[in-house]
Design a protein around this motif. Structure first.
Motif, PDB file in Angstrom:
ATOM      1  N   VAL A 385       0.611  -0.954  -0.397  1.00 11.32           N
ATOM      2  CA  VAL A 385      -0.197   0.149   0.265  1.00 11.32           C
ATOM      3  C   VAL A 385       0.670   1.053   0.205  1.00 11.32           C
ATOM      4  CG1 VAL A 385      -1.889   0.937   1.239  1.00 11.32           C
ATOM      5  CG2 VAL A 385      -1.891  -1.043   1.318  1.00 11.32           C
ATOM      6  N   PHE A 386       1.889   1.570   0.944  1.00 14.23           N
ATOM      7  CA  PHE A 386       2.718   2.457   0.853  1.00 14.23           C
ATOM      8  C   PHE A 386       3.993   2.496  -0.227  1.00 14.23           C
ATOM      9  CE2 PHE A 386       6.268   4.928   1.263  1.00 14.23           C
ATOM     10  CZ  PHE A 386       5.925   5.802   2.251  1.00 14.23           C
ATOM     11  N   LEU A 387       3.982   1.649  -0.872  1.00 19.13           N
ATOM     12  CA  LEU A 387       4.903   1.490  -2.435  1.00 19.13           C
ATOM     13  C   LEU A 387       3.845   2.341  -3.593  1.00 19.13           C
ATOM     14  CD1 LEU A 387       7.466   0.671  -3.990  1.00 19.13           C
ATOM     15  CD2 LEU A 387       5.616  -1.433  -4.525  1.00 19.13           C
ATOM     16  N   ASN A 484      21.450  -1.558   1.974  1.00 20.60           N
ATOM     17  CA  ASN A 484      20.470  -2.291   2.875  1.00 20.60           C
ATOM     18  C   ASN A 484      19.523  -1.722   2.999  1.00 20.60           C
ATOM     19  OD1 ASN A 484      22.524  -3.974   2.990  1.00 20.60           O
ATOM     20  ND2 ASN A 484      21.936  -5.025   5.434  1.00 20.60           N
ATOM     21  N   ILE A 485      18.984  -0.266   2.441  1.00 20.89           N
ATOM     22  CA  ILE A 485      17.881   0.779   2.911  1.00 20.89           C
ATOM     23  C   ILE A 485      17.989   1.120   1.225  1.00 20.89           C
ATOM     24  CG2 ILE A 485      17.894   0.537   4.944  1.00 20.89           C
ATOM     25  CD1 ILE A 485      19.444   3.615   5.231  1.00 20.89           C
ATOM     26  N   TRP A 486      18.648   1.343   0.530  1.00 19.44           N
ATOM     27  CA  TRP A 486      18.244   1.550  -1.059  1.00 19.44           C
ATOM     28  C   TRP A 486      16.894   1.704  -1.610  1.00 19.44           C
ATOM     29  CZ3 TRP A 486      15.692  -0.207  -4.943  1.00 19.44           C
ATOM     30  CH2 TRP A 486      15.364  -2.055  -4.970  1.00 19.44           C
ATOM     31  N   PRO A 487      15.808   0.322  -0.948  1.00 16.05           N
ATOM     32  CA  PRO A 487      15.149   1.004  -1.381  1.00 16.05           C
ATOM     33  C   PRO A 487      14.002   2.167  -1.316  1.00 16.05           C
ATOM     34  CG  PRO A 487      14.594  -0.812  -1.219  1.00 16.05           C
ATOM     35  CD  PRO A 487      15.737  -0.268  -0.165  1.00 16.05           C
ATOM     36  N   LEU A 490      16.024   5.446  -2.517  1.00 16.69           N
ATOM     37  CA  LEU A 490      15.899   5.763  -4.307  1.00 16.69           C
ATOM     38  C   LEU A 490      14.647   6.213  -3.972  1.00 16.69           C
ATOM     39  CD1 LEU A 490      16.629   5.013  -6.808  1.00 16.69           C
ATOM     40  CD2 LEU A 490      14.811   2.685  -6.677  1.00 16.69           C
ATOM     41  N   THR A 491      13.676   6.356  -2.839  1.00 14.13           N
ATOM     42  CA  THR A 491      12.049   6.040  -3.364  1.00 14.13           C
ATOM     43  C   THR A 491      12.338   7.529  -2.640  1.00 14.13           C
ATOM     44  OG1 THR A 491      10.655   4.124  -2.714  1.00 14.13           O
ATOM     45  CG2 THR A 491       9.307   6.097  -2.618  1.00 14.13           C
ATOM     46  N   ALA A 492      13.136   7.975  -1.667  1.00  8.46           N
ATOM     47  CA  ALA A 492      13.267   9.662  -1.435  1.00  8.46           C
ATOM     48  C   ALA A 492      13.619  10.277  -2.284  1.00  8.46           C
ATOM     49  CB  ALA A 492      13.808   9.568   0.384  1.00  8.46           C
TER      50      ALA A 492
END
Length: 543
Positions: A385-387, A484-487, A490-492
């Motif tokens: 949902v957040f995505l 490890n926190i690239w998603p 990237l979204t930011a």
């Protein structure tokens, strides 16, 4: 209850009803607008995904506000009254157990010392050492040293020690222990009777703790009193709070996130006899466990799975909203993500079971219980949902998809009452339980940046992947590598870039101004949320 408190309760109930009405009307308005908008086929897909994401949020919002309403309108006090030990006519035997898997010895010592200090007179203390001594350690010497240290620790404090051949993780360990106390012996069972008093009768109840939980001395008495009053109660759950709450940002936010669940949601579920077990700080009736065949070993969230077995066999459950024990929360993002992945994987995996039982026998539970189980079983789809909600504004600002924004004035008319009432009621109801706006925001932010973890776990869970049990690391705080926190990062970055594009579109294109402003706002909102991953990933050491 005086006139003022009655009027206050009535006003709160009315406000909640108006909030739920606003949620419902917004859902209808969004659905109608989606149906009448002249989208192209690929735009329709994007718009449909966004509608589904919003519908998920709205349904779970309704679930939360219904639980709050059930608590407020309940004739009993919102918080259960503490049951004094004096009401007990006797002290039935209780097994106090903790299942431990290679936990640090200092953590184990704190826990079993608290066991020993419990004031209940007819208790039997068991440390279930489920450490795998048949697997490779750093060295055989370290393995033997740990094994011996556990034995010495239990002997010195006076706590019985039980071991067996590893299988089924925590659920398998407790099931084997129950088999042992019933008198069944197996070659792999090892029992060290370090407790001073003799076991003269079988335990009527069993209380389960995680290895990092420290119960208060009077933990047992009120729970036994509740169980004695109702012979159909299978278990009574109590909340868990973190002792490292004050000095670690991840533990604090994680604890505050759980507080939302352990306040109105649990009380609301309990008022409908739909409370499920949370795995620790809980008392079980051994007769009920035997009736359902013990703990469910097919899930890494054996507690949730076993609760469904209780309820489908007409056993009852309850929740006592009293702080009875403290534990240790995850102290870094790695530990928190590992914990959340395990919970999400098991919960979504059980959703398959819930749906299957419902299809085969929809009348095995009352509608209110099905509603609560479906809400709980679908909670971790929130990652998807957040995505969707993060990337839809990005798609619009970059690619003008969807190209048409239908009747923005109607959208705003229904959206503003919904969002204002929902946020006001959410924060005000929890403010009554002494949680501040800042506290709640921390929990919300930590939950939001976990969306990739929830996505992966829910996908594997719905595909039937069981996963393996892993403990949450204690006493450490390490930063995850940025890879490890690239998603989140990237979204930011994309959200911030979308804001810049939105500002340029608003300056040069002018129209549709409402759509550009709205999507730019949501992109900036998601950018702010996602950058907090760097805040939570900062390691903290405490003295």
């Amino acid at each position: 209850m005086n006139v003022f408190s009655i009027s206050k309760t009535a006003l709160m109930g009315l406000a909640l009803i108006l909030t739920m009405l606003a949620v419902f009307l917004y859902l209808i308005a969004r659905t109608v607008l989606f149906l009448i908008e002249p989208y192209l086929w690929f735009e329709k897909i994007v718009a449909f995904c966004l509608l589904c994401a919003e519908t998920f949020v709205l349904i779970h919002s309704l679930g939360y506000f219904l639980n709050v309403l059930n608590v407020i309108l309940n004739t009993k006090p919102a918080k259960p009254v503490e049951v004094k030990p004096a009401v007990l006519r006797g002290y039935p035997p209780v097994a106090i157990v903790v299942a431990s898997y290679k936990e640090p010895l200092e953590v184990v010592e704190d826990t079993i010392t608290c066991f020993y200090n419990l004031t209940y007179p007819n208790k039997h203390l068991y440390f279930l050492d489920d450490t795998r001594y048949d697997t490779a350690w750093d060295t055989p010497e370290k393995m033997e040293a740990y094994k011996k240290d556990v034995e010495v620790l239990c002997q010195n404090i006076g706590v019985n020690l039980f071991r067996r051949r590893w299988h089924g993780a925590k659920a398998g360990m407790i099931n084997d222990f129950l088999e042992f106390v019933e008198g069944n012996q197996r070659e792999d069972f090892q029992f060290f009777p370090f407790e001073e008093k003799k076991r003269d009768e079988k335990e009527k109840y069993i209380i389960v703790f995680d290895a990092d939980m420290n119960p208060f001395p009077d933990f047992v008495e009120p729970l036994v009193a509740m169980m004695e009053r109702d012979s159909q109660l299978a278990f009574v759950q109590t909340p868990q709070y973190y002792s490292n709450f004050e000095f670690n940002r991840v533990a604090r936010a994680s604890g505050l996130q759980q507080a939302v669940f352990y306040e109105y949601i649990c009380e609301g579920k309990s008022s409908q006899d739909a409370m499920f077990c949370c795995g620790t700080n809980v008392i079980f009736r051994t007769k009920a466990l035997a009736d359902v065949g013990g703990f469910d070993e097919s899930s890494v969230t054996e507690d949730f799975a076993t609760s469904l077995k209780f309820h489908t066999k007409a056993w009852k459950s309850a929740y006592l909203n009293k702080v009875c024990a403290f534990g240790m929360g995850p102290e870094d993002l790695g530990g928190y993500f590992r914990q959340q992945f395990r919970w999400a994987l098991g919960t979504v995996g059980l959703f398959r079971t819930i749906a299957g039982v419902f299809i085969k026998n929809p009348f095995s539970l009352k509608p209110a219980k099905w509603w609560e189980y479906f809400l709980s079983g679908t909670h971790y789809f929130v990652g998807w949902v957040f995505l969707v909600m993060a990337y839809c504004p990005i798609l619009y600002l970059f690619f003008k998809v969807p190209s048409y924004f239908s009747k923005p004035e109607i959208y705003i008319i229904f959206f503003l009452p919904y969002i204002i009432l929902s946020l006001t009621m959410f924060f005000s109801t929890l403010h009554q339980r002494m949680y501040t706006f800042k506290d709640l925001v921390q929990g919300i932010l930590l939950n939001a940046i976990s969306f990739p973890v929830f996505m992966k776990a829910s996908l594997l869970g719905i595909l039937g992947v069981r996963g393996s049990f892993a403990i949450t690391p204690k006493g450490q705080s390490r930063a995850l590598p940025l890879s490890n926190i690239w998603p989140q990062l990237l979204t930011a970055v994309l959200s911030f870039a979308a804001v810049i594009v939105g500002i340029n579109r608003l300056y040069y294109e002018r129209e549709p101004a409402a759509a550009i402003i709205a999507n730019s706002f949501w992109s900036f909102y998601h950018f702010i949320i996602l950058t907090t991953v760097l805040y939570f990933n900062h390691p903290e050491e405490h003295e």
